[in-house]
Motif scaffolding. Structure first.
Motif, short mmCIF file in Angstrom:
data_model
loop_
_atom_site.label_atom_id
_atom_site.label_comp_id
_atom_site.label_asym_id
_atom_site.label_seq_id
_atom_site.Cartn_x
_atom_site.Cartn_y
_atom_site.Cartn_z
N ALA A 142 0.84 -1.19 0.00
CA ALA A 142 0.00 0.00 0.00
C ALA A 142 0.88 1.24 0.00
O ALA A 142 2.05 1.20 0.40
CB ALA A 142 -0.93 0.00 1.21
N GLY A 143 0.30 2.38 -0.45
CA GLY A 143 1.04 3.63 -0.47
C GLY A 143 0.11 4.82 -0.61
O GLY A 143 -1.01 4.70 -1.14
N GLU A 144 0.59 5.99 -0.13
CA GLU A 144 -0.19 7.21 -0.28
C GLU A 144 -0.31 7.59 -1.75
O GLU A 144 -1.36 8.03 -2.22
CB GLU A 144 0.46 8.34 0.52
CG GLU A 144 0.35 8.19 2.02
CD GLU A 144 -1.09 8.34 2.49
OE1 GLU A 144 -1.83 9.18 1.93
OE2 GLU A 144 -1.47 7.60 3.42
N HIS A 145 0.79 7.43 -2.48
CA HIS A 145 0.77 7.71 -3.91
C HIS A 145 1.61 6.64 -4.62
O HIS A 145 2.73 6.35 -4.21
CB HIS A 145 1.35 9.11 -4.21
CG HIS A 145 1.21 9.50 -5.64
ND1 HIS A 145 0.07 10.10 -6.14
CD2 HIS A 145 2.05 9.36 -6.71
CE1 HIS A 145 0.22 10.32 -7.44
NE2 HIS A 145 1.41 9.88 -7.81
N ILE A 146 1.06 6.07 -5.68
CA ILE A 146 1.71 4.97 -6.39
C ILE A 146 1.79 5.32 -7.86
O ILE A 146 0.78 5.72 -8.48
CB ILE A 146 0.92 3.65 -6.22
CG1 ILE A 146 0.69 3.33 -4.73
CG2 ILE A 146 1.65 2.50 -6.90
CD1 ILE A 146 -0.23 2.16 -4.49
N ASN A 147 2.96 5.19 -8.42
CA ASN A 147 3.15 5.36 -9.86
C ASN A 147 3.37 4.00 -10.51
O ASN A 147 4.22 3.22 -10.06
CB ASN A 147 4.35 6.27 -10.16
CG ASN A 147 4.03 7.73 -9.93
OD1 ASN A 147 2.98 8.21 -10.33
ND2 ASN A 147 4.93 8.43 -9.26
N LYS A 148 2.60 3.70 -11.53
CA LYS A 148 2.74 2.46 -12.29
C LYS A 148 3.56 2.77 -13.54
O LYS A 148 3.15 3.57 -14.39
CB LYS A 148 1.36 1.93 -12.68
CG LYS A 148 1.37 0.82 -13.72
CD LYS A 148 1.69 -0.53 -13.11
CE LYS A 148 1.40 -1.66 -14.07
NZ LYS A 148 2.11 -1.63 -15.33
N HIS A 149 4.75 2.15 -13.64
CA HIS A 149 5.63 2.38 -14.76
C HIS A 149 5.44 1.29 -15.81
O HIS A 149 4.72 0.31 -15.61
CB HIS A 149 7.09 2.43 -14.29
CG HIS A 149 7.32 3.46 -13.23
ND1 HIS A 149 7.46 4.79 -13.50
CD2 HIS A 149 7.41 3.32 -11.87
CE1 HIS A 149 7.65 5.46 -12.37
NE2 HIS A 149 7.61 4.58 -11.36
#
Length: 781
Positions: A142-149
């Motif tokens: 889990a995370g506050e903000h996640i970037n999917k590359h």
């Protein structure tokens, strides 16, 4: 994120008109919600893919360049889908923005977030307050903000990783930033280990495996404390070289002994090829120069070496011609105490023994026995086989301050060939059967007689049977030829070894056995069970069969002088015997019926009766008469003749499927008492576990044919069971005549959804050990 287009000034009027139309035509509104909007696009590898969009309402703007969906939004492509409360899709860029209860299923992995935006072509994007669940390793990230590359790489801000279910996990790792590769690793920066969301440890950098397959990384460490080693810490590291090969490196620190280093290699390139090799070594801080300093009671050996090691391995494969099989064993140790001292824990004797038996179905020698290495090449035919082998036996009692290596009399088989003819009829029309074996070996030893030995053992068997019983007669011989070298001389005294210059031996033998059986079935007169849903699982005994099997066997091997022949093993001194063995076996078998579910002729499941059979009692009475003992003249002044052997009563009782009782009693007709008793009681409850109790007693004997120095009495108790997540296994062995010669072992395993707690203790005459470890599921398990 693409720039949001300007909203048309006519939009409020359009929405009002749509609402009035839906209110007036409810049937048309329902059809609009059910209809799916196809979204067709070209991926980066120039493939056309289609997503189907459905929602409670769908609106398009800017000449269908932008599509908005609200209420129960579902975007599906095959088995993958996206859900949200609201979605906005940009036709030109193929980006989609999701908001509210976002849920994405990609393969077996799940993504949840408050907001998310994805490029449907390349699947890159971002998530806000998101969580990813990877089903393979059962891991939550889990995370506050996640970037999917591009690919399967994510970056997380304020990340939290665990394999535990629930909002407050039993354990977790948090990090200011994390880079995660699906089916790879999570690289954590400024990481904290938490128990129930309470921080208990910190590390500036940590690598967490999130793979469903074998993975390179640290395995679970082990902690222990031993009366001989002090505090012990072991840390193994696993290297997944490729799909067929891996290595494990281990470092073990022992407070009183120093560091032990270990390397293990495993390979399985093909289904029929398996290899395993391990080497452990240490420079020991301790030695002992007499038996009482630190050795094992009663062996009379010392250990002056500090450089200690154990090299072992096994290998199985097939040659290009699959009928040929090759097997190899390797087992070398530095001294007689290594395996007794290091028998528990990672790389210990017990763990390696169990692992090798599971892989190769072969066992290691006991920890206090000589070590055996060698190879075996075999070829099988329908009625014959050929084996080529070589075997080296290491005498562990030599060196390190004990007897010198040049005094070694251990026999080495370098090399050996064996050929076997399996039992079968000589002619189809005759009941006469033939079998045999041939062996040629060069038997070498450093001190003592050595040379070649050739041994042939043909045998004929005549089995006869009729309605009254069976008669089996067989006759054979052991023909041995020796090609002996000049006996070597002892380096200590220069004296020649005992004369062993015989060149042959022919030892025949003859056996004949007659047996019969008769039985009677007793109907218990039970009313048959009625199959019904309410009687499922009910059972009862319906009949009892009593079977009686008398047996008579005569065995004879004449006295043949073999004293001048070399003595390499027991095959060079075949003792004579002439004896008659008679026995009577009783077997009680019950027949029962049980109500089970079974398919009927129409393929439907319905209650039905099924028969079952089980032996509930087996009682064997046996005794032997020794004709040679009856006519013996040697040492008559000290030992009287006792031709009748002990009377054996062998009982096995199984009153229920979960209870068993066995007893073997040997009663001497001359001493008028038991010379040996073995008793065993076993209780097995599938839902809870098993328990067993054993007692073994042997009395001191001084007879012509057998001598036992003292009474021996042993009590054993053991069992295992599980209640919920708690599993317990224990064993206890007590020497009733030597209170110091006792052994105890207790293992406790607590298994939770995402971790295991393991505790064990072993108490032995020479050492007391405690082990402790915690296994985090998905991390080094």
């Amino acid at each position: 994120m693409p720039i949001m287009p300007r909203v048309s000034p006519l939009r409020p009027f359009v929405l009002l008109a749509a609402c009035l139309l839906c209110a007036c035509l409810p049937g048309m509104a329902e059809r609009a919600r059910a209809a799916a909007q196809p979204l067709v696009m070209q991926t980066e590898d120039e493939r056309l893919v289609r997503w189907d969009l459905s929602a409670d309402s769908v609106t398009t703007y800017n000449a269908s360049e932008v599509m908005e969906a609200e209420g129960n939004v579902l975007l599906r492509r095959g088995s993958e889908f996206m859900k949200a409360d609201f979605a906005r899709y940009y036709m030109a860029t193929n980006w989609i923005y999701l908001k509210g209860n976002v849920f994405v299923l990609a393969g077996q992995d799940e993504i949840q977030a408050e907001e998310a935006e994805f490029d449907l072509r390349s699947r890159v994007g971002w998530l806000k307050k998101g969580r990813i669940f990877m089903s393979g390793p059962h891991a939550y990230i889990a995370g506050e903000h996640i970037n999917k590359h591009w690919g399967d790489i994510y970056t997380f801000k304020k990340a939290k990783i665990t394999t535990c279910d629930g909002d407050v996990p039993a354990w977790s790792f948090t990090a200011d930033e994390a880079v995660v590769e699906i089916d790879g690793y999570a690289r954590l920066t400024h990481s904290t280990f938490q128990v129930k969301d309470v921080p208990v440890g910190y590390t500036p950098y940590f690598l967490v495996p999130v793979k469903s397959r074998r993975q390179t990384g640290l395995l679970t460490p082990e902690f222990s404390r031993s009366s001989k080693k002090g505090i012990v810490f072991s840390q193994p590291f696993f290297w997944a070289i490729d799909d067929s090969n891996d290595m494990t490196f281990s470092e073990t620190w022992m407070e009183q002994r120093g560091f032990m280093h270990g390397m293990e290699f495993r390979t399985r390139p093909y289904d029929d090829t398996t290899g395993w090799l391990r080497f452990d070594w240490l420079y020991d801080k301790e030695t002992f120069s007499n038996d009482s300093d630190g050795g094992y009671r009663g062996d009379g050996l010392i250990r002056e070496n500090r450089e200690r090691y154990w090299l072992r391995g096994m290998y199985d494969t097939r040659l290009p011609d699959p009928a040929w099989r090759f097997k190899m064993d390797l087992d070398l140790v530095s001294d007689q105490d290594f395996l007794r001292e290091f028998k528990y824990g990672f790389g210990g004797f017990r763990q390696n023994r169990e692992e090798l038996f599971a892989l190769f179905s072969r066992d290691l020698q006991e920890k206090d026995q000589n070590r055996v290495s060698g190879f075996l090449l075999t070829r099988d035919w329908e009625r014959a086989s050929l084996a080529l082998s070589s075997e080296y036996t290491q005498n562990i009692r030599l060196g390190n301050g004990n007897a010198r290596h040049h005094t070694d009399t251990t026999v080495q088989r370098l090399p050996q060939m064996d050929a076997f003819l399996y039992k079968g009829r000589i002619l189809p029309s005759l009941p006469l059967e033939a079998e045999g074996s041939f062996q040629a070996a060069y038997l070498y030893r450093r001190t003592g007689t050595r040379g070649a030995r050739y041994m042939a053992t043909p045998r004929l068997t005549l089995p006869l049977s009729s309605r009254y019983g069976s008669l089996i007669a067989n006759a054979g011989l052991v023909q041995t030829l020796y090609d002996t070298e000049t006996p070597s001389r002892s380096a200590a005294s220069g004296a020649a070894s005992p004369k062993e210059d015989g060149d042959s031996a022919t030892v025949p033998d003859f056996n004949i056995a007659a047996s019969t059986e008769f039985s009677r079935v007793f109907d218990l007169g039970r009313t048959p069970l009625r199959p019904a849903n309410g009687t499922m699982g009910n059972s009862q005994w319906t009949a009892l069969r009593h079977n009686i099997q008398p047996r008579l066997e005569y065995r004879k091997r004449p006295l043949v002088d073999q004293e001048d022949n070399p003595s390499y093993d027991a095959e060079d001194r075949l003792n004579p015997h002439t004896e008659l063995v008679y026995s009577l076996t009783n077997v009680l078998t019950v027949k029962g019926e049980r109500v089970v579910m079974r398919k009927n002729d129409e393929g439907e499941m319905e209650p039905a009766l099924a028969d079952f059979y089980r032996d509930v009692l087996r009682l064997r009475l046996e005794q032997a008469y020794d004709f040679r003992e009856a006519s013996r003249d040697e040492e008559r002044n000290r030992y009287e003749r006792r031709p009748f052997g002990d009377f054996l009563l062998d009982l096995s009782l199984y009153p229920t499927s979960y209870l068993s009782l066995t007893a073997r009693n040997y009663w001497s007709p001359y001493l008028k008492k038991l010379t040996r008793h073995q008793g065993f009681v076993g209780l097995t409850l599938p839902e809870y576990g098993m328990l067993h109790l054993g007692y073994d007693q042997r009395i001191a004997l001084d007879e012509y044919k057998r001598v036992r120095d003292r009474d021996l009495r042993y009590l054993t108790l053991g069992g295992s069971g599980a209640i919920g997540p708690l599993g317990v296994e224990f064993s206890f062995r007590r020497d009733l005549d030597d209170p110091e010669n006792n052994e105890k072992e207790l293992n406790i395993l607590y298994t939770y959804q995402c971790f295991q707690f393991i505790f064990s203790t072993q108490v032995e005459p020479d050492e007391r050990t405690y082990h402790f470890s915690v296994v985090l599921t998905g991390l080094g398990d």
